[in-house]
Each structure stands twice: as C-alpha cells, then as structure tokens.
Design a protein around this motif. Structure first.
Motif, PDB file in Angstrom:
ATOM      1  N   PHE A  67      44.102  43.204  37.670  1.00 16.08           N
ATOM      2  CA  PHE A  67      42.778  43.418  38.239  1.00 16.08           C
ATOM      3  C   PHE A  67      41.814  43.683  37.083  1.00 16.08           C
ATOM      4  O   PHE A  67      42.204  44.238  36.050  1.00 16.08           O
ATOM      5  N   TYR A  68      40.571  43.261  37.287  1.00 14.16           N
ATOM      6  CA  TYR A  68      39.596  43.235  36.202  1.00 14.16           C
ATOM      7  C   TYR A  68      38.254  43.794  36.626  1.00 14.16           C
ATOM      8  O   TYR A  68      37.869  43.755  37.793  1.00 14.16           O
ATOM      9  N   ALA A  82      40.460  46.241  32.580  1.00 15.41           N
ATOM     10  CA  ALA A  82      41.531  45.480  33.224  1.00 15.41           C
ATOM     11  C   ALA A  82      42.708  46.397  33.494  1.00 15.41           C
ATOM     12  O   ALA A  82      42.889  47.401  32.808  1.00 15.41           O
ATOM     13  N   LYS A 107      36.078  39.143  34.232  1.00 15.03           N
ATOM     14  CA  LYS A 107      36.843  38.135  34.956  1.00 15.03           C
ATOM     15  C   LYS A 107      36.632  36.752  34.349  1.00 15.03           C
ATOM     16  O   LYS A 107      35.516  36.337  34.080  1.00 15.03           O
ATOM     17  N   GLY A 108      37.747  36.067  34.119  1.00 19.52           N
ATOM     18  CA  GLY A 108      37.679  34.732  33.543  1.00 19.52           C
ATOM     19  C   GLY A 108      37.653  34.695  32.030  1.00 19.52           C
ATOM     20  O   GLY A 108      37.832  33.634  31.441  1.00 19.52           O
ATOM     21  N   ASP A 168      34.234  43.394  36.721  1.00 18.29           N
ATOM     22  CA  ASP A 168      33.500  42.193  37.116  1.00 18.29           C
ATOM     23  C   ASP A 168      33.045  41.356  35.920  1.00 18.29           C
ATOM     24  O   ASP A 168      33.107  40.118  35.960  1.00 18.29           O
ATOM     25  N   THR A 189      42.341  38.644  29.691  1.00 15.63           N
ATOM     26  CA  THR A 189      43.630  38.562  30.360  1.00 15.63           C
ATOM     27  C   THR A 189      44.510  39.722  29.921  1.00 15.63           C
ATOM     28  O   THR A 189      44.728  39.907  28.726  1.00 15.63           O
TER      29      THR A 189
END
Length: 125
Positions: A58-59, A48, A64-65, A61, A68
């Motif tokens: 930005f993360y 991240a 993601k979700g 793949d 944080t």
C-alpha cells in the motif's frame, strides 16, 4: 528490534534510488513494514507499506506508480525502489515496523513500534 536504513543520496530529477532497511531479530517476517519520510518544514508522511509475506502493498497517493516496496524475509530486509524522482521527494526516509502484524494498510506513524534512523534522499532539479 533495530532497523538500519541505507541507500539514500543525491540524484537528479527523473532518476532512481533504492533504499534498504535491515532489521535485527528473528521476528522480522511477522512484521508489517513501512517507509515514511519527512521533508524540511513538513510533517512526517507515509510512503509505502507491506504485509508480512509481501502479498499486500500500500502506498501514499503521491508515490503510486513511482515507488515500489518489497521485502526479503530471508535477509530481514525491506526495500523501497523509487523511480521518476522529483525534487519534492527530497526528505529523510525512515523505515518502520508494526510488530502486531495486524494493521495492514495503516498509514499512521503512531501504529508503528520500531523506527530506523533515517536516510537522506535529495533530488536536484
């Protein structure tokens, strides 16, 4: 600039951890900050990143979700909140800084100038 990562540990699958990375120096607020990880036998992987004021994140793949990234410039600290952890998240996690502040979105480790020592995250199944 020195980066000190902390917060790693052992957690069960589905659990959460919060990593912290504190930077020395007065120019932290101008840096792009990022987290990378390296699992045993694998190459270093982007996790991240966050721009100077936290308005852009930005993360990788697979994060993601679930992960944080955030920062507190008053404390010279960047955080990584990791939720719904999986055994495949087991790795040493490193924080990194891009002193140019320009390469927003970069996922390439060679574009980061400063690195912390890493903190181990182990997720048991």
């Amino acid at each position: 600039v020195q980066l000190q990562a902390s917060g790693g540990g052992l957690v069960q699958a589905g659990g959460s951890l919060r990593l912290s990375c504190r930077a020395s120096g007065r120019t932290f607020s101008t840096y792009i900050m990022a987290w990378f990880r390296r699992a045993p036998g694998k190459e270093r992987e982007f996790v991240a990143g966050i721009n100077w004021n936290g308005s852009t994140t930005f993360y990788g793949d697979s994060m993601k979700g679930r992960f944080t990234i955030s920062r507190d410039n008053a404390k010279n600290t960047v955080y990584l909140e990791m939720d719904s952890l999986k055994p495949e998240d087991t790795a040493v996690y490193f924080c990194a800084a891009d002193r140019s502040g320009l390469r927003i979105g970069s996922k390439h480790s060679n574009e980061y100038d400063y690195w912390g020592q890493g903190t181990q995250v182990t997720v048991s199944s």
